[in-house]
Design an enzyme around this catalytic site. Sequence first.
Site, PDB file in Angstrom:
ATOM      1  CB  THR A  20     -64.128  64.260  25.122  1.00 55.16           C
ATOM      2  OG1 THR A  20     -64.549  64.237  26.491  1.00 55.16           O
ATOM      3  CG2 THR A  20     -64.657  65.491  24.431  1.00 55.16           C
ATOM      4  CD  GLN A  77     -68.627  56.707  34.053  1.00 48.25           C
ATOM      5  OE1 GLN A  77     -68.215  55.827  34.822  1.00 48.25           O
ATOM      6  NE2 GLN A  77     -68.230  57.953  34.142  1.00 48.25           N
ATOM      7  CB  SER A  96     -61.985  56.073  28.027  1.00 44.72           C
ATOM      8  OG  SER A  96     -62.137  56.455  29.354  1.00 44.72           O
ATOM      9  CG  HIS A 113     -59.853  58.283  32.793  1.00 42.17           C
ATOM     10  ND1 HIS A 113     -60.390  59.094  33.760  1.00 42.17           N
ATOM     11  CD2 HIS A 113     -60.469  58.639  31.636  1.00 42.17           C
ATOM     12  CE1 HIS A 113     -61.287  59.917  33.204  1.00 42.17           C
ATOM     13  NE2 HIS A 113     -61.355  59.650  31.920  1.00 42.17           N
ATOM     14  CB  THR A 150     -46.594  60.882  17.755  1.00 47.73           C
ATOM     15  OG1 THR A 150     -46.036  61.595  16.657  1.00 47.73           O
ATOM     16  CG2 THR A 150     -45.648  59.785  18.209  1.00 47.73           C
ATOM     17  CB  CYS A 181     -66.892  67.085  38.550  1.00 50.72           C
ATOM     18  SG  CYS A 181     -67.301  65.992  37.200  1.00 50.72           S
TER      19      CYS A 181
END
Length: 383
Positions: free
Chosen positions: A72, A165, A185, A187, A223, A328
């Site tokens: 995001t 994705q 990303s 995850h 950081t 979701c």
Amino acid sequence: MPNKSLIYLDYNATAPLRPDVKAAMDAVMGQALNPSSIHASGRAARKLVEEARKNILRCVNGETLVFCSSGTEANNLALAQADSHLISSIEHDSIYKTLPNAKLAKVEAEGIIDLEDFEKLLKAEKPKLVSIMLANNETGVIQPIKEIAELAHKYGALVHTDAVQAFGKIDVDFKNLGVDMMTISCHKVGGPVGIAALVHKSSLELKPILFGGGQEKNKRPGTENVPSIVGFGEVSQLLSRQPGASVGVSERELARSETIHNVSRETSKLRDYLENEILAIAPDAIIYGKSLARLPNTSYIAMPDIEAATQLIHFDTNGICVSSGSACSSGKVEVSRILKAMNAPLAKNALRISIGWATTPEEIEQFIKSWREMYLRAKNAAA
Ligand code: PLP
């Protein structure tokens, strides 16, 4: 590790952490690691960050990248590089809701950008930035980004693609796609949350959206999240485009390197089996985007006669985690904006099944059994 008392088929939401990635993160977790510090501990942190950066760039054939806290954030950073935008009607909310005034390119029935309409908009609106996703989070449909980038450049626009994705599921090659910026990303493919990156051309002088310290060459203060960056680097090394195409890869690492091509092939075998079984049970079921190039792990299926909310409860009661599109985030089941944009039939009945590294054939069998039970119950009740 995945919770094996549940059947988790919602990888496009997020994925369980891979054991190799967890081990790499555990090895640094708990240490005081600030890459901006000039003492030995800071230098060790800097080395970890730069090694991960190289592995990620090598994985996607990128030029340079800025670490961000999420897909995001990276998407928001990309969009902030210009003040007029052309996007599509099927972008993720992190693009779509950020730009309520953007011009919207239409999609065709199966979810591919209508290139004729896209070029008309480029000509008429002269946007400074185009942002089109590489693969859709609901349908998995892959957009012709190379063609889109060529067209957009012809009209002088910068090009960004949201590859959140696609990363780790298909071969993502930044230079070959020809874009200026790309969000990734990890995850969704077994890396940690809390980390993402905006890959970009070295020639592009990024303007920051956050202000503070000088981290990430003044492009993104704050950081660095070193353990998560290490995890991102580890996933990239595991899912390299070429076996061993990583920084300082050892023989042992070479042996376990999965390569994106093998992962993709094995995943799509399982997904295709699932879809074929569903269609054998229910020839009236719809699988969105089935005839198009799609992510190998994604299946978006409408079961006639039963709305998605009812299906979700049934699967949840049976310990199976699936999702109804992207709803979701709100916790509510709404008709998918993506399916609406596609004018798709049975949009209220669509459930997304997305599989990944820990999915087993037995879990797929369980899902099919549960799907069949509900489908036949509805058919018998209607008879
Ligand atoms: N882009 C796409 C296509 C996504 O599917 C997602 C998340 O589902 C995002 C961006 C945003 O990622 P995150 O929620 O990790 O910030």
